[in-house]
Write a protein that holds these residues in place. Sequence first.
Motif, mmCIF file in Angstrom:
data_model
loop_
_atom_site.group_PDB
_atom_site.id
_atom_site.type_symbol
_atom_site.label_atom_id
_atom_site.label_comp_id
_atom_site.label_asym_id
_atom_site.label_seq_id
_atom_site.Cartn_x
_atom_site.Cartn_y
_atom_site.Cartn_z
ATOM 1 N N GLY A 56 -3.166 13.028 -8.544
ATOM 2 C CA GLY A 56 -3.167 11.577 -8.378
ATOM 3 C C GLY A 56 -2.166 10.828 -9.231
ATOM 4 N N LEU A 57 -1.634 11.468 -10.270
ATOM 5 C CA LEU A 57 -0.672 10.806 -11.142
ATOM 6 C C LEU A 57 0.744 11.339 -10.932
ATOM 7 N N ASP A 58 0.932 12.007 -9.798
ATOM 8 C CA ASP A 58 2.261 12.507 -9.414
ATOM 9 C C ASP A 58 2.630 11.986 -8.024
ATOM 10 N N HIS A 109 -2.829 11.949 -1.858
ATOM 11 C CA HIS A 109 -3.163 10.950 -0.842
ATOM 12 C C HIS A 109 -3.866 9.732 -1.443
ATOM 13 N N SER A 110 -3.784 9.604 -2.749
ATOM 14 C CA SER A 110 -4.310 8.427 -3.437
ATOM 15 C C SER A 110 -3.207 7.393 -3.603
ATOM 16 N N GLU A 161 0.869 -1.175 0.000
ATOM 17 C CA GLU A 161 0.000 0.000 0.000
ATOM 18 C C GLU A 161 0.908 1.228 0.000
ATOM 19 N N LEU A 162 0.607 2.187 -0.865
ATOM 20 C CA LEU A 162 1.497 3.346 -0.957
ATOM 21 C C LEU A 162 0.789 4.512 -1.644
ATOM 22 N N THR A 163 0.713 5.621 -0.939
ATOM 23 C CA THR A 163 0.171 6.840 -1.544
ATOM 24 C C THR A 163 1.311 7.674 -2.114
ATOM 25 N N GLY A 164 0.958 8.597 -2.989
ATOM 26 C CA GLY A 164 1.956 9.502 -3.517
ATOM 27 C C GLY A 164 2.605 10.320 -2.415
ATOM 28 N N ALA A 165 1.794 10.746 -1.428
ATOM 29 C CA ALA A 165 2.318 11.542 -0.320
ATOM 30 C C ALA A 165 3.307 10.741 0.521
ATOM 31 N N ALA A 166 3.003 9.471 0.768
ATOM 32 C CA ALA A 166 3.897 8.634 1.568
ATOM 33 C C ALA A 166 5.224 8.407 0.857
ATOM 34 N N ILE A 188 8.057 17.389 -7.140
ATOM 35 C CA ILE A 188 7.500 16.044 -7.100
ATOM 36 C C ILE A 188 8.659 15.056 -7.069
ATOM 37 N N ALA A 189 8.331 13.786 -6.814
ATOM 38 C CA ALA A 189 9.362 12.744 -6.833
ATOM 39 C C ALA A 189 9.076 11.711 -7.912
ATOM 40 N N GLY A 190 8.149 12.033 -8.807
ATOM 41 C CA GLY A 190 7.856 11.098 -9.884
ATOM 42 C C GLY A 190 6.483 11.312 -10.483
ATOM 43 N N HIS A 191 6.196 10.512 -11.508
ATOM 44 C CA HIS A 191 4.954 10.642 -12.274
ATOM 45 C C HIS A 191 4.846 9.431 -13.182
ATOM 46 N N ILE A 192 3.727 9.309 -13.868
ATOM 47 C CA ILE A 192 3.550 8.182 -14.787
ATOM 48 C C ILE A 192 4.087 8.534 -16.173
ATOM 49 N N VAL A 193 4.367 7.491 -16.944
ATOM 50 C CA VAL A 193 4.665 7.633 -18.375
ATOM 51 C C VAL A 193 3.903 6.549 -19.117
ATOM 52 N N GLY A 194 3.892 6.650 -20.434
ATOM 53 C CA GLY A 194 3.182 5.652 -21.231
ATOM 54 C C GLY A 194 3.319 5.977 -22.701
ATOM 55 N N ARG A 195 2.356 5.500 -23.470
ATOM 56 C CA ARG A 195 2.305 5.893 -24.880
ATOM 57 C C ARG A 195 1.965 7.377 -24.922
ATOM 58 N N TYR A 196 2.661 8.105 -25.788
ATOM 59 C CA TYR A 196 2.436 9.550 -25.850
ATOM 60 C C TYR A 196 1.088 9.868 -26.511
ATOM 61 N N PRO A 197 0.291 10.773 -25.911
ATOM 62 C CA PRO A 197 0.484 11.379 -24.591
ATOM 63 C C PRO A 197 -0.038 10.458 -23.494
#
Length: 298
Positions: free
Chosen positions: A251-253, A259-260, A206-211, A231-240
């Motif tokens: 929520g995606l950072d 807190h999600s 279990e891990l939130t972005g804030a944690a 921030i300390a990260g984010h998602i990537v994928g097929r552009y965009p």
Amino acid sequence: NMPRCYLVQHYRLQILHSSRALTALIIFLQHLKNNTIPLLLPSGPIRKKQQDFTSDADPWLLVLCSIKSTSMEDARQNLVIAEQKAKELFNAVEQRGLIIPGKSESELAAEIVTLAKEQFCIESFWHKKIVRAGASTLYPYSGNPQDQVIKNDDIVFLDFGPIFNGWEADLGRTYVIGNEPLKQKLKKDVEEAWQVTNAWYHRQTELTGAACFHYVTELAKNYGWEFGGDIAGHIVGRYPHEQPDDPADLGLDIHSDNHSSILLLDKHGNKRNWILEIQFVDRINNIGAFFEQLLTTD
């Protein structure tokens, strides 16, 4: 060729045309033989083994197929390939000796873009191209410091997001010109901290972005530095890559106000692929270092 499958509720497939049902069944049996079928029948009896599959679940032909999991694996593989190309680009920058005193950040950025196009056929970048030197290394991604000239015994970091075959990479690396011990230690520490955080991330259930953000900020203190990123990260994928419905949603950072859970699947039921970025700064000596890449189990 494998027919295109359309997923409906609970990963079930309804084969609407009988002429295609036999083909779909054959494909299903091939997956079954290869042990690649996720056994899940939410609307019917739970089967604990692949061998227990029977045809009594529905009047429709129900096929539990690995297309979803395969597509996730393909996405991950494409992202790894894109990142490898970005690493090769950065290696070429070093091998050609492009990071030298007397060159401005903007000049170096332009040279990297040209190299990416000519040697790696990379035409596009999905975020702004960052070259930071000296005191500019204190600035987070959101900052826009004045163009600096690289100096003797300087510290420099790169943050580029090339797109390769439609897939996003996001790579950050730090370079030290000369042998100044403090800068060498800062570079070493930020790279080591990335590896420590990566290993820690994969132990979490279990891990939130804030944690996660709190973990890396405390880790920076343990190393004797300050965490410098927004921030300390984010998602990537097929552009965009996937964007939140609300632009203000974090929520995606990996952010202090997210807190999600960052372990949740996306809206299509696919696993998200996360970038971890760590920036350590020393505001007394006006230096910073940066390391960024895909979270990985490798």
